[in-house]
Design a protein around this motif. Structure first.
Motif, PDB file in Angstrom:
ATOM      1  N   PRO A 177       1.064  -1.046   0.136  1.00 17.76           N
ATOM      2  CA  PRO A 177      -0.214  -0.163  -0.021  1.00 17.76           C
ATOM      3  C   PRO A 177       0.575   1.480  -0.453  1.00 17.76           C
ATOM      4  O   PRO A 177       2.248   1.281   0.630  1.00 17.76           O
ATOM      5  N   ALA A 228       1.347   5.052   1.858  1.00 19.81           N
ATOM      6  CA  ALA A 228       0.517   6.094   2.865  1.00 19.81           C
ATOM      7  C   ALA A 228       1.561   7.109   2.691  1.00 19.81           C
ATOM      8  O   ALA A 228       2.616   7.334   2.582  1.00 19.81           O
ATOM      9  N   THR A 259      -6.881   8.263  12.603  1.00 19.95           N
ATOM     10  CA  THR A 259      -6.750   7.750  13.723  1.00 19.95           C
ATOM     11  C   THR A 259      -6.837   8.753  14.987  1.00 19.95           C
ATOM     12  O   THR A 259      -7.362   7.553  15.670  1.00 19.95           O
ATOM     13  N   ASN A 309      -4.004  -4.084  17.843  1.00 15.13           N
ATOM     14  CA  ASN A 309      -5.278  -4.364  17.116  1.00 15.13           C
ATOM     15  C   ASN A 309      -5.860  -4.483  17.509  1.00 15.13           C
ATOM     16  O   ASN A 309      -7.732  -4.413  17.903  1.00 15.13           O
ATOM     17  N   ARG A 356      -8.304  -1.508  18.372  1.00 13.24           N
ATOM     18  CA  ARG A 356      -8.770  -0.611  17.518  1.00 13.24           C
ATOM     19  C   ARG A 356      -9.986  -1.677  17.185  1.00 13.24           C
ATOM     20  O   ARG A 356     -11.401  -0.857  17.042  1.00 13.24           O
ATOM     21  N   LYS A 363     -10.595   1.875   8.570  1.00 15.22           N
ATOM     22  CA  LYS A 363      -9.722   2.388   7.602  1.00 15.22           C
ATOM     23  C   LYS A 363      -8.497   2.448   7.476  1.00 15.22           C
ATOM     24  O   LYS A 363      -8.053   1.408   8.428  1.00 15.22           O
ATOM     25  N   ARG A 364      -7.538   1.929   6.688  1.00 13.93           N
ATOM     26  CA  ARG A 364      -5.976   0.947   5.981  1.00 13.93           C
ATOM     27  C   ARG A 364      -5.749   1.596   7.128  1.00 13.93           C
ATOM     28  O   ARG A 364      -4.359   0.638   7.784  1.00 13.93           O
ATOM     29  N   ALA A 365      -5.871   3.301   7.040  1.00 13.63           N
ATOM     30  CA  ALA A 365      -3.973   3.429   7.726  1.00 13.63           C
ATOM     31  C   ALA A 365      -4.619   3.145   9.001  1.00 13.63           C
ATOM     32  O   ALA A 365      -3.958   3.383   9.811  1.00 13.63           O
ATOM     33  N   SER A 366      -5.926   3.562   9.473  1.00 12.51           N
ATOM     34  CA  SER A 366      -6.088   2.994  11.446  1.00 12.51           C
ATOM     35  C   SER A 366      -5.433   1.192  11.875  1.00 12.51           C
ATOM     36  O   SER A 366      -4.302   1.109  12.779  1.00 12.51           O
ATOM     37  N   ALA A 367      -6.112   0.491  10.526  1.00 19.08           N
ATOM     38  CA  ALA A 367      -5.684  -0.714  10.833  1.00 19.08           C
ATOM     39  C   ALA A 367      -3.785  -1.159  10.775  1.00 19.08           C
ATOM     40  O   ALA A 367      -3.072  -1.859  11.452  1.00 19.08           O
ATOM     41  N   GLU A 368      -3.002  -0.331   9.653  1.00 18.22           N
ATOM     42  CA  GLU A 368      -2.072  -0.234   9.471  1.00 18.22           C
ATOM     43  C   GLU A 368      -1.241   0.335  10.844  1.00 18.22           C
ATOM     44  O   GLU A 368       0.128  -0.542  11.558  1.00 18.22           O
ATOM     45  N   GLN A 408      -1.900  -2.523  13.928  1.00 21.99           N
ATOM     46  CA  GLN A 408      -1.216  -3.943  13.409  1.00 21.99           C
ATOM     47  C   GLN A 408       0.239  -3.425  13.165  1.00 21.99           C
ATOM     48  O   GLN A 408       1.257  -4.498  12.894  1.00 21.99           O
TER      49      GLN A 408
END
Length: 195
Positions: A28, A30, A52, A140, A143, A183-188, A191
Motif C-alpha cells: 500500500p 501511505a 486515527t 489491534n 482498534r 480505514k486501512r491507515a488505522s489498521a496499519e 497492526q
C-alpha cells in the motif's frame, strides 16, 4: 573492465542519496511518514495517522458525554425524591385492578432502574477513556475494541437522545469512530510491529 564512457564530458551521473523506488505491487502507498519494517517486511507508520487521531479524540468525547449522562441521571433520581416528598404521598394506593400498591416501593424501583443506568454509563465512560488512552501503544485489540465500543455507543445514543441532545452527539461520533477505525491507515497503525 569498463567504467563507463571515457569520452563523456558530463561524467558519471551522481548517485541518489537514497534509493528511488516506486511502490511495489501489493504494497500500500501511505501518505504519512513510514519506517522500514523489521526483517525486510513492509514499511510501518512512524506517526499516528490523522484519522486515527480523530477517532481517539472522538472516543474521549463519547466517554466525556457519558459522564454528563451520568450526571443527568443523578439529577433525575434527586428529582424523583423531591417530587415524592413534596407530594406528601405515602402509604398505599389502590390500583385499577384492586390491589394495594406501596408508593414508596414504586418510587424506589424507579430510582433503582435509574441507578442501574448510572452505573452502566459510568462503566461505559471508563472503558472509553481506557481505550482512547491505549491508542498510542495498543495493538489491534484496541482498534477492534473501539469498533465494538462505538457499536454500543450507537445503541446508547438512541436511548439518550432525550438527554439534551447528548444521545444524538454520541450517535454521530460513534458512527465516525467505526468508520475511522475501519480505514486501512488505522489498521496499519494498530497492526504495526512493536519493539
Amino acid at each position: 573492465m569498463s567504467f563507463g564512457d571515457q569520452n563523456n564530458p558530463y561524467g558519471q551521473p551522481p548517485a541518489a542519496p537514497y534509493p528511488q523506488q516506486a511502490p511495489q505491487p501489493g504494497q500500500p502507498y501511505a501518505p504519512y511518514p513510514q519506517q522500514a519494517g523489521y526483517a525486510g517486511g513492509p514499511a510501518v507508520p512512524a506517526v499516528m495517522p490523522g484519522l486515527t487521531k480523530a477517532a481517539r479524540i472522538m472516543m474521549y468525547a463519547i466517554a466525556s458525554i457519558h459522564i454528563l449522562i451520568t450526571l443527568a441521571f443523578g439529577i433525575a433520581v434527586n428529582q424523583i425524591d423531591r417530587a415524592v416528598d413534596q407530594a406528601g404521598v405515602g402509604g398505599t394506593i389502590t390500583a385499577a385492578n384492586g390491589q394495594d400498591v406501596d408508593v414508596s416501593t414504586v418510587a424506589n424501583v424507579g430510582k433503582g432502574v435509574i441507578g442501574f443506568f448510572i452505573l452502566l454509563a459510568l462503566v461505559f465512560a471508563v472503558i472509553g477513556f481506557v481505550l482512547a488512552a491505549r491508542y498510542g501503544k495498543g495493538g489491534n485489540g484496541v482498534r477492534v475494541g473501539s469498533i465494538v465500543y462505538a457499536s454500543f455507543g450507537i445503541v446508547s445514543g438512541f436511548f439518550n437522545i432525550a438527554n439534551w441532545g447528548l444521545g444524538l452527539v454520541v450517535l454521530v461520533l460513534s458512527i465516525l469512530v467505526i468508520v475511522f477505525c475501519a480505514k486501512r491507515a488505522s489498521a496499519e497503525w494498530f497492526q504495526r510491529p512493536r519493539c
